[in-house]
Write a protein that holds these residues in place. Structure first.
Motif, PDB file in Angstrom:
ATOM      1  N   ASP A  45       0.841  -1.192   0.000  1.00  0.00           N
ATOM      2  CA  ASP A  45       0.000   0.000   0.000  1.00  0.00           C
ATOM      3  C   ASP A  45       0.878   1.245   0.000  1.00  0.00           C
ATOM      4  O   ASP A  45       2.088   1.174   0.236  1.00  0.00           O
ATOM      5  CB  ASP A  45      -0.962  -0.007   1.196  1.00  0.00           C
ATOM      6  N   ASN A  46       0.276   2.396  -0.303  1.00  0.00           N
ATOM      7  CA  ASN A  46       1.043   3.633  -0.447  1.00  0.00           C
ATOM      8  C   ASN A  46       1.485   4.220   0.885  1.00  0.00           C
ATOM      9  O   ASN A  46       2.445   4.974   0.934  1.00  0.00           O
ATOM     10  CB  ASN A  46       0.198   4.676  -1.193  1.00  0.00           C
ATOM     11  N   LEU A  47       0.786   3.889   1.956  1.00  0.00           N
ATOM     12  CA  LEU A  47       1.080   4.518   3.235  1.00  0.00           C
ATOM     13  C   LEU A  47       2.158   3.774   4.031  1.00  0.00           C
ATOM     14  O   LEU A  47       3.135   4.358   4.483  1.00  0.00           O
ATOM     15  CB  LEU A  47      -0.211   4.620   4.055  1.00  0.00           C
ATOM     16  N   TYR A  48       1.967   2.468   4.190  1.00  0.00           N
ATOM     17  CA  TYR A  48       2.898   1.692   5.022  1.00  0.00           C
ATOM     18  C   TYR A  48       3.770   0.708   4.233  1.00  0.00           C
ATOM     19  O   TYR A  48       4.644   0.074   4.796  1.00  0.00           O
ATOM     20  CB  TYR A  48       2.124   0.911   6.089  1.00  0.00           C
ATOM     21  N   GLY A  49       3.482   0.531   2.956  1.00  0.00           N
ATOM     22  CA  GLY A  49       4.247  -0.425   2.155  1.00  0.00           C
ATOM     23  C   GLY A  49       3.922  -1.864   2.481  1.00  0.00           C
ATOM     24  O   GLY A  49       4.730  -2.758   2.247  1.00  0.00           O
ATOM     25  N   LEU A  50       2.715  -2.109   3.038  1.00  0.00           N
ATOM     26  CA  LEU A  50       2.306  -3.455   3.431  1.00  0.00           C
ATOM     27  C   LEU A  50       1.236  -3.986   2.491  1.00  0.00           C
ATOM     28  O   LEU A  50       0.497  -3.218   1.875  1.00  0.00           O
ATOM     29  CB  LEU A  50       1.761  -3.432   4.867  1.00  0.00           C
ATOM     30  N   PRO A  51       1.095  -5.309   2.386  1.00  0.00           N
ATOM     31  CA  PRO A  51       0.048  -5.865   1.530  1.00  0.00           C
ATOM     32  C   PRO A  51      -1.321  -5.732   2.191  1.00  0.00           C
ATOM     33  O   PRO A  51      -1.443  -5.610   3.412  1.00  0.00           O
ATOM     34  CB  PRO A  51       0.450  -7.341   1.402  1.00  0.00           C
ATOM     35  N   GLY A  52      -2.359  -5.769   1.364  1.00  0.00           N
ATOM     36  CA  GLY A  52      -3.717  -5.712   1.911  1.00  0.00           C
ATOM     37  C   GLY A  52      -4.755  -5.538   0.824  1.00  0.00           C
ATOM     38  O   GLY A  52      -4.436  -5.484  -0.370  1.00  0.00           O
ATOM     39  N   TRP A  53      -6.009  -5.471   1.246  1.00  0.00           N
ATOM     40  CA  TRP A  53      -7.153  -5.298   0.349  1.00  0.00           C
ATOM     41  C   TRP A  53      -7.668  -3.875   0.518  1.00  0.00           C
ATOM     42  O   TRP A  53      -7.983  -3.455   1.620  1.00  0.00           O
ATOM     43  CB  TRP A  53      -8.231  -6.326   0.672  1.00  0.00           C
ATOM     44  N   PHE A  54      -7.775  -3.161  -0.598  1.00  0.00           N
ATOM     45  CA  PHE A  54      -8.064  -1.732  -0.561  1.00  0.00           C
ATOM     46  C   PHE A  54      -9.117  -1.369  -1.605  1.00  0.00           C
ATOM     47  O   PHE A  54      -9.556  -2.201  -2.397  1.00  0.00           O
ATOM     48  CB  PHE A  54      -6.783  -0.926  -0.829  1.00  0.00           C
ATOM     49  N   ASN A  55      -9.479  -0.096  -1.607  1.00  0.00           N
ATOM     50  CA  ASN A  55     -10.364   0.506  -2.611  1.00  0.00           C
ATOM     51  C   ASN A  55     -11.709  -0.211  -2.731  1.00  0.00           C
ATOM     52  O   ASN A  55     -12.016  -0.798  -3.765  1.00  0.00           O
ATOM     53  CB  ASN A  55      -9.685   0.561  -3.986  1.00  0.00           C
ATOM     54  N   PRO A  56     -12.548  -0.199  -1.682  1.00  0.00           N
ATOM     55  CA  PRO A  56     -13.862  -0.835  -1.788  1.00  0.00           C
ATOM     56  C   PRO A  56     -14.686  -0.202  -2.910  1.00  0.00           C
ATOM     57  O   PRO A  56     -14.773   1.017  -2.997  1.00  0.00           O
ATOM     58  CB  PRO A  56     -14.504  -0.598  -0.420  1.00  0.00           C
ATOM     59  N   THR A  57     -15.240  -1.061  -3.770  1.00  0.00           N
ATOM     60  CA  THR A  57     -15.983  -0.607  -4.944  1.00  0.00           C
ATOM     61  C   THR A  57     -17.219  -1.472  -5.137  1.00  0.00           C
ATOM     62  O   THR A  57     -17.116  -2.703  -5.103  1.00  0.00           O
ATOM     63  CB  THR A  57     -15.094  -0.736  -6.207  1.00  0.00           C
ATOM     64  N   PRO A  58     -18.385  -0.867  -5.367  1.00  0.00           N
ATOM     65  CA  PRO A  58     -19.577  -1.682  -5.664  1.00  0.00           C
ATOM     66  C   PRO A  58     -19.399  -2.431  -6.983  1.00  0.00           C
ATOM     67  O   PRO A  58     -18.938  -1.865  -7.972  1.00  0.00           O
ATOM     68  CB  PRO A  58     -20.703  -0.646  -5.783  1.00  0.00           C
ATOM     69  N   ILE A  59     -19.744  -3.723  -6.985  1.00  0.00           N
ATOM     70  CA  ILE A  59     -19.626  -4.511  -8.221  1.00  0.00           C
ATOM     71  C   ILE A  59     -20.983  -4.947  -8.759  1.00  0.00           C
ATOM     72  O   ILE A  59     -21.069  -5.445  -9.871  1.00  0.00           O
ATOM     73  CB  ILE A  59     -18.739  -5.754  -8.026  1.00  0.00           C
ATOM     74  N   GLY A  60     -22.047  -4.765  -7.993  1.00  0.00           N
ATOM     75  CA  GLY A  60     -23.361  -5.152  -8.482  1.00  0.00           C
ATOM     76  C   GLY A  60     -24.396  -5.090  -7.368  1.00  0.00           C
ATOM     77  O   GLY A  60     -24.069  -4.875  -6.206  1.00  0.00           O
ATOM     78  N   THR A  61     -25.634  -5.268  -7.767  1.00  0.00           N
ATOM     79  CA  THR A  61     -26.733  -5.291  -6.809  1.00  0.00           C
ATOM     80  C   THR A  61     -27.494  -6.599  -6.964  1.00  0.00           C
ATOM     81  O   THR A  61     -27.453  -7.235  -8.012  1.00  0.00           O
ATOM     82  CB  THR A  61     -27.706  -4.126  -7.039  1.00  0.00           C
TER      83      THR A  61
END
Length: 197
Positions: A165-181
């Motif tokens: 990631d850009n802040l800590y340089g650690l791996p993770g899951w980011f950028n929550p985005t709706p994919i459907g309803t």
């Protein structure tokens, strides 16, 4: 001297016209980009991939029981329950599923978070282990006096894996985005059959 003044004036005019054209094109592209395409409708009885999770909705129903899988409802309150099979697709145990499903504003208060329970032993918000499908219940308390809907709408949220990631340089899951309803029919109670895929 006069010739160089003319060429400078011509260059300024060309630059001004070019700048105006660039601004106009950017404005038109921005207007098109601002248009939001509707989210795709997801099959409520199918499998849904969200990056971290593989989901399979099983059934939805309303309940007025005081305890639903150990979750305590307000006195006289009702809740909507969605049972689904969830499989952790990542390499480590996690409970990063609190914002995975968002109920529509028409059904529940969007500021109200659901209780999330492992159905087999009523454990609240457990970590789920990689590759092990588990039956979970999302329990949304309805506002006081609200009628039980015949169906309710959910938005499914996905995240993107980043090795750093850009802040800590650690791996993770980011950028929550709706994919459907998806629209889930609401049954009469917990004893109803699961939806068929």
């Amino acid at each position: 001297m006069l010739e160089s003044a003319r060429s400078r004036l011509k260059a300024w005019i060309v630059a001004g016209v070019g700048t105006a054209a660039a601004i106009a094109v950017a404005g038109v592209l921005g207007a098109f980009a601002a248009r939001h395409e509707p989210l795709p409708a997801l099959a409520p009885a199918g499998r849904i991939e969200t990056g971290q999770w593989l989901l399979r909705p099983l059934k939805a129903y309303a309940t007025a029981e005081k305890y639903t899988y150990g979750a305590l409802l307000r006195p006289g309150g009702k809740a909507l329950v969605l049972e689904l099979e969830m499989t952790n697709r990542t390499a480590k145990s996690t409970k990063d599923y609190f914002d995975l499903l968002q109920a529509s504003q028409k059904t529940v208060d969007p500021a109200t978070k659901p209780f999330i329970v492992l159905t087999r032993d009523s454990t609240m918000s457990p970590e789920l282990h990689p590759g092990m499908p588990e039956r979970m219940a999302y329990i949304w308390q309805l506002p006081d006096g609200a009628a039980v809907p015949a169906s309710f709408n959910l938005t499914v949220i996905s995240k993107t894996y980043k090795p750093r990631d850009n802040l800590y340089g650690l791996p993770g899951w980011f950028n929550p985005t709706p994919i459907g309803t998806m629209t889930i029919p609401v049954g009469a109670g917990p004893d109803g059959a699961d939806m068929q895929p």
